[in-house]
Design a protein around this motif. Structure first.
Motif, PDB file in Angstrom:
ATOM      1  N   GLN A   1      25.916  49.434  58.575  1.00  0.00           N
ATOM      2  CA  GLN A   1      26.727  48.596  57.699  1.00  0.00           C
ATOM      3  C   GLN A   1      28.204  48.985  57.773  1.00  0.00           C
ATOM      4  N   SER A   2      28.500  50.284  57.778  1.00  0.00           N
ATOM      5  CA  SER A   2      29.891  50.728  57.839  1.00  0.00           C
ATOM      6  C   SER A   2      30.551  50.328  59.156  1.00  0.00           C
ATOM      7  N   GLN A   3      29.798  50.362  60.253  1.00  0.00           N
ATOM      8  CA  GLN A   3      30.353  49.950  61.544  1.00  0.00           C
ATOM      9  C   GLN A   3      30.684  48.458  61.545  1.00  0.00           C
TER      10      GLN A   3
ATOM     11  N   THR B   1      27.716  48.618  45.119  1.00  0.00           N
ATOM     12  CA  THR B   1      28.832  47.774  44.686  1.00  0.00           C
ATOM     13  C   THR B   1      30.165  48.283  45.222  1.00  0.00           C
ATOM     14  N   VAL B   2      30.116  49.223  46.160  1.00  0.00           N
ATOM     15  CA  VAL B   2      31.353  49.838  46.643  1.00  0.00           C
ATOM     16  C   VAL B   2      32.279  48.806  47.273  1.00  0.00           C
ATOM     17  N   GLY B   3      31.736  47.782  47.918  1.00  0.00           N
ATOM     18  CA  GLY B   3      32.579  46.757  48.519  1.00  0.00           C
ATOM     19  C   GLY B   3      33.376  46.003  47.474  1.00  0.00           C
ATOM     20  N   VAL B   4      32.716  45.598  46.401  1.00  0.00           N
ATOM     21  CA  VAL B   4      33.391  44.892  45.309  1.00  0.00           C
ATOM     22  C   VAL B   4      34.459  45.776  44.681  1.00  0.00           C
ATOM     23  N   ILE B   5      34.133  47.053  44.480  1.00  0.00           N
ATOM     24  CA  ILE B   5      35.074  47.971  43.846  1.00  0.00           C
ATOM     25  C   ILE B   5      36.309  48.181  44.721  1.00  0.00           C
TER      26      ILE B   5
ATOM     27  N   VAL C   1      37.587  46.242  47.122  1.00  0.00           N
ATOM     28  CA  VAL C   1      38.408  45.036  47.207  1.00  0.00           C
ATOM     29  C   VAL C   1      39.181  44.823  45.911  1.00  0.00           C
ATOM     30  N   SER C   2      38.501  44.959  44.778  1.00  0.00           N
ATOM     31  CA  SER C   2      39.162  44.764  43.491  1.00  0.00           C
ATOM     32  C   SER C   2      40.249  45.797  43.255  1.00  0.00           C
ATOM     33  N   ALA C   3      39.985  47.045  43.638  1.00  0.00           N
ATOM     34  CA  ALA C   3      40.988  48.099  43.465  1.00  0.00           C
ATOM     35  C   ALA C   3      42.207  47.836  44.340  1.00  0.00           C
ATOM     36  N   THR C   4      41.984  47.354  45.556  1.00  0.00           N
ATOM     37  CA  THR C   4      43.106  47.061  46.452  1.00  0.00           C
ATOM     38  C   THR C   4      43.990  45.972  45.885  1.00  0.00           C
ATOM     39  N   LEU C   5      43.369  44.906  45.388  1.00  0.00           N
ATOM     40  CA  LEU C   5      44.154  43.826  44.802  1.00  0.00           C
ATOM     41  C   LEU C   5      44.822  44.262  43.505  1.00  0.00           C
TER      42      LEU C   5
ATOM     43  N   GLY D   1      41.434  41.174  53.894  1.00  0.00           N
ATOM     44  CA  GLY D   1      40.659  41.683  55.020  1.00  0.00           C
ATOM     45  C   GLY D   1      39.443  42.473  54.577  1.00  0.00           C
ATOM     46  N   LEU D   2      39.589  43.283  53.541  1.00  0.00           N
ATOM     47  CA  LEU D   2      38.450  44.038  53.016  1.00  0.00           C
ATOM     48  C   LEU D   2      37.401  43.108  52.416  1.00  0.00           C
ATOM     49  N   ARG D   3      37.845  42.065  51.720  1.00  0.00           N
ATOM     50  CA  ARG D   3      36.900  41.106  51.153  1.00  0.00           C
ATOM     51  C   ARG D   3      36.078  40.441  52.246  1.00  0.00           C
ATOM     52  N   ASP D   4      36.753  40.009  53.311  1.00  0.00           N
ATOM     53  CA  ASP D   4      36.030  39.376  54.416  1.00  0.00           C
ATOM     54  C   ASP D   4      35.135  40.368  55.144  1.00  0.00           C
ATOM     55  N   ALA D   5      35.557  41.627  55.212  1.00  0.00           N
ATOM     56  CA  ALA D   5      34.757  42.635  55.919  1.00  0.00           C
ATOM     57  C   ALA D   5      33.485  42.987  55.157  1.00  0.00           C
ATOM     58  N   PHE D   6      33.594  43.133  53.841  1.00  0.00           N
ATOM     59  CA  PHE D   6      32.424  43.500  53.046  1.00  0.00           C
ATOM     60  C   PHE D   6      31.511  42.307  52.779  1.00  0.00           C
ATOM     61  N   ASP D   7      32.070  41.106  52.755  1.00  0.00           N
ATOM     62  CA  ASP D   7      31.270  39.909  52.495  1.00  0.00           C
ATOM     63  C   ASP D   7      31.485  38.921  53.633  1.00  0.00           C
ATOM     64  N   PRO D   8      30.646  38.951  54.670  1.00  0.00           N
ATOM     65  CA  PRO D   8      30.850  38.076  55.829  1.00  0.00           C
ATOM     66  C   PRO D   8      30.782  36.592  55.483  1.00  0.00           C
ATOM     67  N   ARG D   9      30.228  36.240  54.327  1.00  0.00           N
ATOM     68  CA  ARG D   9      30.199  34.832  53.930  1.00  0.00           C
ATOM     69  C   ARG D   9      31.607  34.299  53.655  1.00  0.00           C
ATOM     70  N   GLN D  10      32.558  35.230  53.374  1.00  0.00           N
ATOM     71  CA  GLN D  10      33.921  34.821  53.120  1.00  0.00           C
ATOM     72  C   GLN D  10      34.705  34.555  54.406  1.00  0.00           C
TER      73      GLN D  10
END
Length: 325
Positions: A24-26, A237-241, A243-247, A311-320
């Motif tokens: 997943q990280s790759q 939930t690390v992806g959500v966290i 992305v939200s922290a970056t924004l 970019g992080l949002r798209d990376a963690f959630d490929p649906r985006q």
């Protein structure tokens, strides 16, 4: 022969051929580094951080720029910028810094040093705000989403109350009170204001994940609620966290700039980008460079962080991710 799979899930192909699954990280790293806007934002933001912290130094460590942001002096060439960016073959003077690349203010302070100090303070406040808001929002959202019942009712009603009050109003009152206490304390106070969005977002994630099979299995073997939250659900939930922290960093830059512009943020003798714009807003016509440089750095920081967040949002959630033809 080894082939890296495009998506997760190992498989065995024809004889002598092995398909190796990416972790997943790759996959997250691969999708992020293919996001051109995010890469550009990361380069710009990294450049701003390196330039601001190495030029005038920080925390007692000297920088490579020989002027201090507090030192005054005689005006050189009416305080105009000495930075040259136009090549000689285009009729310019070539690239050079000069003695005062960003010019000087009304009392002869080097404006490059002032802008770098302002960028330092704005970045410190922004990261402090993002860290505090992320921690508080994550804890409140996790508790409300997992325990439900009275805990959820109390925590989410508190969150709703915080959301109904305009952030700028609360931040202005607190900023005026704590602005003279240093940028770190100011950042902590502002972080305690903008956490509700993170809490609501993470609560939704916990409401979904708490019903998953691995959570039910953990409950069945007697795992405590706190351990389930922090060892089983929160890592998912690390992806959500992230992305939200970056924004939140980008929002905090703009919030601090707005407060300092109103005179309610970082206080003199220190400075920030918003305070520089506020102090020299009347010089827009006569000496516009005093207004331009802080504004350029605010825009560069906010846009670059937003691009990184996208970019992080798209990376963690490929649906985006937008599908290319």
């Amino acid at each position: 022969m080894t082939i890296n799979a495009q998506d997760a899930g190992a498989d065995t192909g024809a004889q002598g051929m092995t398909i190796v699954a990416r972790t997943q990280s790759q996959m997250v790293r691969r999708r992020f580094f293919r996001h051109r806007a995010a890469l550009a934002g990361m380069i710009v933001f990294g450049f701003v951080i390196v330039l601001s912290f190495t030029s005038i130094g920080f925390g007692g460590i000297p920088g490579w720029w020989d002027k201090d942001f507090t030192a005054t002096g005689a005006l050189v060439n009416q305080g105009k910028p000495t930075l040259g960016l136009i090549p000689e073959f285009l009729g310019g003077s070539g690239f050079h810094f000069g003695e005062h690349p960003f010019g000087q203010d009304n009392i002869g302070k080097d404006y490059f040093a002032l802008t770098m100090r302002g960028a330092q303070q704005s970045i410190i406040v922004a990261f402090t705000v993002a860290i505090v808001a992320t921690v508080v929002g994550a804890v409140v959202g996790a508790m409300a989403g997992y325990y439900r019942g009275k805990a959820e009712a109390i925590l989410m009603r508190l969150t709703d109350v915080m959301i109904t009050i305009p952030i700028l109003v609360i931040a202005a009152v607190l900023g005026r009170k704590f602005g003279e206490s240093g940028v770190v304390l100011l950042g902590i106070v502002l972080g305690l204001v903008i956490w509700p969005s993170m809490a609501r977002l993470l609560r939704g994630e916990f409401l979904s994940l708490r019903e998953k099979e691995f959570v039910e299995a953990a409950r069945a073997v007697g795992t405590s609620g706190t351990r389930i939250i922090f060892r089983h659900i929160l890592p998912n939930t690390v992806g959500v966290i992230i992305v939200s922290a970056t924004l939140s960093v980008a929002n905090a830059v703009l919030l601090e700039s707005a407060l300092s512009f109103l005179g309610l943020g970082v206080q003199a003798p220190d400075t920030s980008l918003g305070q520089l714009i506020n102090e020299y807003k009347t010089a827009m016509v006569t000496r516009p460079w005093l207004f331009w440089w802080p504004g350029i750095f605010i825009i560069a920081i906010a846009l670059s962080i937003n691009f990184i967040g996208d970019g992080l949002r798209d990376a963690f959630d490929p649906r985006q991710t937008r599908v290319r033809a």
